[in-house]
Design a protein around this motif. Structure first.
Motif, PDB file in Angstrom:
ATOM      1  N   TRP A 163     -57.038 109.308 -50.264  1.00  9.36           N
ATOM      2  CA  TRP A 163     -56.486 110.460 -50.975  1.00  9.36           C
ATOM      3  C   TRP A 163     -57.567 111.208 -51.747  1.00  9.36           C
ATOM      4  CZ3 TRP A 163     -53.246 114.117 -51.502  1.00  9.36           C
ATOM      5  CH2 TRP A 163     -53.110 114.789 -52.704  1.00  9.36           C
ATOM      6  N   LEU A 164     -58.463 110.474 -52.400  1.00  8.08           N
ATOM      7  CA  LEU A 164     -59.523 111.124 -53.181  1.00  8.08           C
ATOM      8  C   LEU A 164     -60.513 111.867 -52.285  1.00  8.08           C
ATOM      9  CD1 LEU A 164     -60.252 108.378 -55.851  1.00  8.08           C
ATOM     10  CD2 LEU A 164     -59.111 110.584 -56.198  1.00  8.08           C
ATOM     11  N   ILE A 165     -60.785 111.331 -51.119  1.00  8.94           N
ATOM     12  CA  ILE A 165     -61.764 111.956 -50.220  1.00  8.94           C
ATOM     13  C   ILE A 165     -61.167 113.160 -49.502  1.00  8.94           C
ATOM     14  CG2 ILE A 165     -63.105 111.610 -48.107  1.00  8.94           C
ATOM     15  CD1 ILE A 165     -63.598 108.743 -49.053  1.00  8.94           C
ATOM     16  N   THR A 166     -59.936 113.020 -48.983  1.00  4.26           N
ATOM     17  CA  THR A 166     -59.370 114.089 -48.148  1.00  4.26           C
ATOM     18  C   THR A 166     -58.323 114.936 -48.859  1.00  4.26           C
ATOM     19  OG1 THR A 166     -57.617 112.667 -47.262  1.00  4.26           O
ATOM     20  CG2 THR A 166     -59.725 112.690 -46.085  1.00  4.26           C
ATOM     21  N   GLY A 167     -57.557 114.347 -49.769  1.00  7.42           N
ATOM     22  CA  GLY A 167     -56.472 115.075 -50.416  1.00  7.42           C
ATOM     23  C   GLY A 167     -55.290 115.313 -49.500  1.00  7.42           C
ATOM     24  N   GLU A 168     -55.202 114.570 -48.429  1.00 10.71           N
ATOM     25  CA  GLU A 168     -54.139 114.760 -47.442  1.00 10.71           C
ATOM     26  C   GLU A 168     -52.978 113.812 -47.739  1.00 10.71           C
ATOM     27  OE1 GLU A 168     -53.434 114.388 -42.669  1.00 10.71           O
ATOM     28  OE2 GLU A 168     -55.070 113.327 -43.620  1.00 10.71           O
ATOM     29  N   TRP A 169     -51.752 114.341 -47.707  1.00 12.44           N
ATOM     30  CA  TRP A 169     -50.574 113.535 -48.017  1.00 12.44           C
ATOM     31  C   TRP A 169     -50.126 112.675 -46.845  1.00 12.44           C
ATOM     32  CZ3 TRP A 169     -48.460 112.441 -52.478  1.00 12.44           C
ATOM     33  CH2 TRP A 169     -48.722 113.263 -53.556  1.00 12.44           C
ATOM     34  N   VAL A 170     -50.240 113.180 -45.649  1.00 12.27           N
ATOM     35  CA  VAL A 170     -49.695 112.467 -44.490  1.00 12.27           C
ATOM     36  C   VAL A 170     -50.440 111.157 -44.249  1.00 12.27           C
ATOM     37  CG1 VAL A 170     -49.264 112.605 -42.015  1.00 12.27           C
ATOM     38  CG2 VAL A 170     -48.918 114.616 -43.443  1.00 12.27           C
ATOM     39  N   GLY A 171     -51.750 111.215 -44.216  1.00 13.14           N
ATOM     40  CA  GLY A 171     -52.537 110.003 -44.000  1.00 13.14           C
ATOM     41  C   GLY A 171     -52.397 109.014 -45.138  1.00 13.14           C
ATOM     42  N   THR A 172     -52.335 109.518 -46.362  1.00 12.34           N
ATOM     43  CA  THR A 172     -52.167 108.643 -47.515  1.00 12.34           C
ATOM     44  C   THR A 172     -50.813 107.945 -47.459  1.00 12.34           C
ATOM     45  OG1 THR A 172     -53.515 110.173 -48.807  1.00 12.34           O
ATOM     46  CG2 THR A 172     -52.233 108.559 -50.025  1.00 12.34           C
ATOM     47  N   THR A 173     -49.780 108.681 -47.096  1.00  4.87           N
ATOM     48  CA  THR A 173     -48.451 108.082 -46.970  1.00  4.87           C
ATOM     49  C   THR A 173     -48.442 107.017 -45.879  1.00  4.87           C
ATOM     50  OG1 THR A 173     -47.470 110.164 -47.676  1.00  4.87           O
ATOM     51  CG2 THR A 173     -46.018 108.584 -46.593  1.00  4.87           C
ATOM     52  N   ALA A 174     -49.090 107.291 -44.761  1.00  2.24           N
ATOM     53  CA  ALA A 174     -49.155 106.307 -43.676  1.00  2.24           C
ATOM     54  C   ALA A 174     -49.889 105.044 -44.127  1.00  2.24           C
ATOM     55  CB  ALA A 174     -49.847 106.911 -42.459  1.00  2.24           C
ATOM     56  N   LEU A 175     -50.957 105.196 -44.883  1.00  2.95           N
ATOM     57  CA  LEU A 175     -51.688 104.028 -45.369  1.00  2.95           C
ATOM     58  C   LEU A 175     -50.873 103.231 -46.381  1.00  2.95           C
ATOM     59  CD1 LEU A 175     -55.246 105.568 -45.694  1.00  2.95           C
ATOM     60  CD2 LEU A 175     -54.542 103.778 -44.117  1.00  2.95           C
ATOM     61  N   VAL A 176     -50.144 103.912 -47.243  1.00  3.77           N
ATOM     62  CA  VAL A 176     -49.286 103.216 -48.212  1.00  3.77           C
ATOM     63  C   VAL A 176     -48.179 102.462 -47.487  1.00  3.77           C
ATOM     64  CG1 VAL A 176     -47.613 103.576 -50.070  1.00  3.77           C
ATOM     65  CG2 VAL A 176     -49.811 104.736 -50.131  1.00  3.77           C
ATOM     66  N   MET A 177     -47.555 103.102 -46.511  1.00  2.00           N
ATOM     67  CA  MET A 177     -46.498 102.429 -45.751  1.00  2.00           C
ATOM     68  C   MET A 177     -47.050 101.242 -44.969  1.00  2.00           C
ATOM     69  SD  MET A 177     -43.799 103.969 -46.630  1.00  2.00           S
ATOM     70  CE  MET A 177     -42.546 103.586 -45.457  1.00  2.00           C
ATOM     71  N   THR A 178     -48.265 101.359 -44.444  1.00  7.04           N
ATOM     72  CA  THR A 178     -48.894 100.243 -43.749  1.00  7.04           C
ATOM     73  C   THR A 178     -49.154  99.089 -44.711  1.00  7.04           C
ATOM     74  OG1 THR A 178     -49.931 101.794 -42.227  1.00  7.04           O
ATOM     75  CG2 THR A 178     -50.823  99.578 -42.285  1.00  7.04           C
ATOM     76  N   ALA A 179     -49.595  99.392 -45.922  1.00  2.75           N
ATOM     77  CA  ALA A 179     -49.807  98.350 -46.926  1.00  2.75           C
ATOM     78  C   ALA A 179     -48.493  97.665 -47.265  1.00  2.75           C
ATOM     79  CB  ALA A 179     -50.444  98.947 -48.179  1.00  2.75           C
ATOM     80  N   LEU A 180     -47.423  98.435 -47.431  1.00  5.49           N
ATOM     81  CA  LEU A 180     -46.120  97.841 -47.736  1.00  5.49           C
ATOM     82  C   LEU A 180     -45.620  96.968 -46.589  1.00  5.49           C
ATOM     83  CD1 LEU A 180     -44.376 100.869 -49.466  1.00  5.49           C
ATOM     84  CD2 LEU A 180     -45.241  98.781 -50.548  1.00  5.49           C
ATOM     85  N   LEU A 181     -45.849  97.401 -45.367  1.00  2.00           N
ATOM     86  CA  LEU A 181     -45.453  96.602 -44.212  1.00  2.00           C
ATOM     87  C   LEU A 181     -46.226  95.287 -44.167  1.00  2.00           C
ATOM     88  CD1 LEU A 181     -43.789  96.434 -41.587  1.00  2.00           C
ATOM     89  CD2 LEU A 181     -45.711  97.511 -40.438  1.00  2.00           C
ATOM     90  N   ALA A 182     -47.529  95.334 -44.420  1.00  2.40           N
ATOM     91  CA  ALA A 182     -48.336  94.116 -44.428  1.00  2.40           C
ATOM     92  C   ALA A 182     -47.905  93.177 -45.552  1.00  2.40           C
ATOM     93  CB  ALA A 182     -49.815  94.463 -44.563  1.00  2.40           C
ATOM     94  N   ILE A 183     -47.561  93.734 -46.704  1.00  3.06           N
ATOM     95  CA  ILE A 183     -47.067  92.912 -47.812  1.00  3.06           C
ATOM     96  C   ILE A 183     -45.751  92.252 -47.424  1.00  3.06           C
ATOM     97  CG2 ILE A 183     -46.098  93.028 -50.149  1.00  3.06           C
ATOM     98  CD1 ILE A 183     -48.208  95.220 -50.723  1.00  3.06           C
ATOM     99  N   MET A 184     -44.858  93.008 -46.803  1.00  2.00           N
ATOM    100  CA  MET A 184     -43.566  92.464 -46.410  1.00  2.00           C
ATOM    101  C   MET A 184     -43.724  91.304 -45.421  1.00  2.00           C
ATOM    102  SD  MET A 184     -40.345  94.409 -44.629  1.00  2.00           S
ATOM    103  CE  MET A 184     -41.185  94.624 -43.077  1.00  2.00           C
ATOM    104  N   ILE A 185     -44.555  91.483 -44.399  1.00  2.00           N
ATOM    105  CA  ILE A 185     -44.750  90.436 -43.403  1.00  2.00           C
ATOM    106  C   ILE A 185     -45.456  89.237 -44.028  1.00  2.00           C
ATOM    107  CG2 ILE A 185     -45.872  89.863 -41.232  1.00  2.00           C
ATOM    108  CD1 ILE A 185     -45.434  92.788 -40.411  1.00  2.00           C
ATOM    109  N   GLY A 186     -46.451  89.479 -44.875  1.00  2.00           N
ATOM    110  CA  GLY A 186     -47.157  88.385 -45.536  1.00  2.00           C
ATOM    111  C   GLY A 186     -46.245  87.567 -46.430  1.00  2.00           C
ATOM    112  N   LEU A 187     -45.357  88.225 -47.178  1.00  2.00           N
ATOM    113  CA  LEU A 187     -44.405  87.504 -48.026  1.00  2.00           C
ATOM    114  C   LEU A 187     -43.418  86.697 -47.182  1.00  2.00           C
ATOM    115  CD1 LEU A 187     -43.631  90.117 -50.822  1.00  2.00           C
ATOM    116  CD2 LEU A 187     -44.907  87.975 -51.035  1.00  2.00           C
ATOM    117  N   TYR A 188     -42.969  87.274 -46.088  1.00  2.00           N
ATOM    118  CA  TYR A 188     -42.044  86.556 -45.205  1.00  2.00           C
ATOM    119  C   TYR A 188     -42.714  85.301 -44.644  1.00  2.00           C
ATOM    120  CZ  TYR A 188     -39.228  85.486 -41.116  1.00  2.00           C
ATOM    121  OH  TYR A 188     -38.471  84.855 -40.169  1.00  2.00           O
TER     122      TYR A 188
END
Length: 132
Positions: free
Chosen positions: A23-48
């Protein structure tokens, strides 16, 4: 399964650190949202995986003293080849094409073919060469 939980945990940490950097480098919302959702998905699978690893006995591949012979036996059902996924993807392509170009009549034809291919895929083990 603890190893797999650690892998997803490390992956989640990576994406949590990369998302604000992106986000700091590009300022783009779409890529940042995709990275946040990917982090949440990895957290969900790791917790499971971590939750279930704590409740079950260690598998032979998870133990230092595990033997190869302990993992022998049936691993599950692996289906043979099937042509139905090809027909389903062709049908989906037709419906997508029809929506993109506004051809409502082609959407109806694709919907009918879609029902036929889904029914064929679901019931492929009830008739023919691979019937049970």
């Amino acid at each position: 399964m603890k190893n797999e939980a650690w892998i997803f945990g490390i992956t989640a940490i990576f994406f949590v650190l990369i998302a604000p950097t992106y986000w700091l480098i590009t300022g783009e919302w779409v890529g940042t949202t995709a990275l946040v959702m990917t982090a949440l998905l990895a957290i969900m699978i790791g917790l499971y995986l971590g939750f279930h690893a704590a409740k079950m006995d260690a598998r032979p591949e998870d133990r230092e003293d595990g033997e190869i012979a302990e993992g022998a036996g049936e691993l599950g059902f692996f289906p043979p080849y099937s042509w139905w996924p090809l027909w389903c993807s062709i049908t989906f392509s037709i419906v997508t094409y029809s929506v993109a170009y506004g051809a409502w009549w082609l959407t109806i034809i694709g919907g009918v073919f879609g029902m036929i291919t889904i029914i064929g895929w679901v019931f492929e083990y009830y008739r023919g060469e691979h019937a049970h």
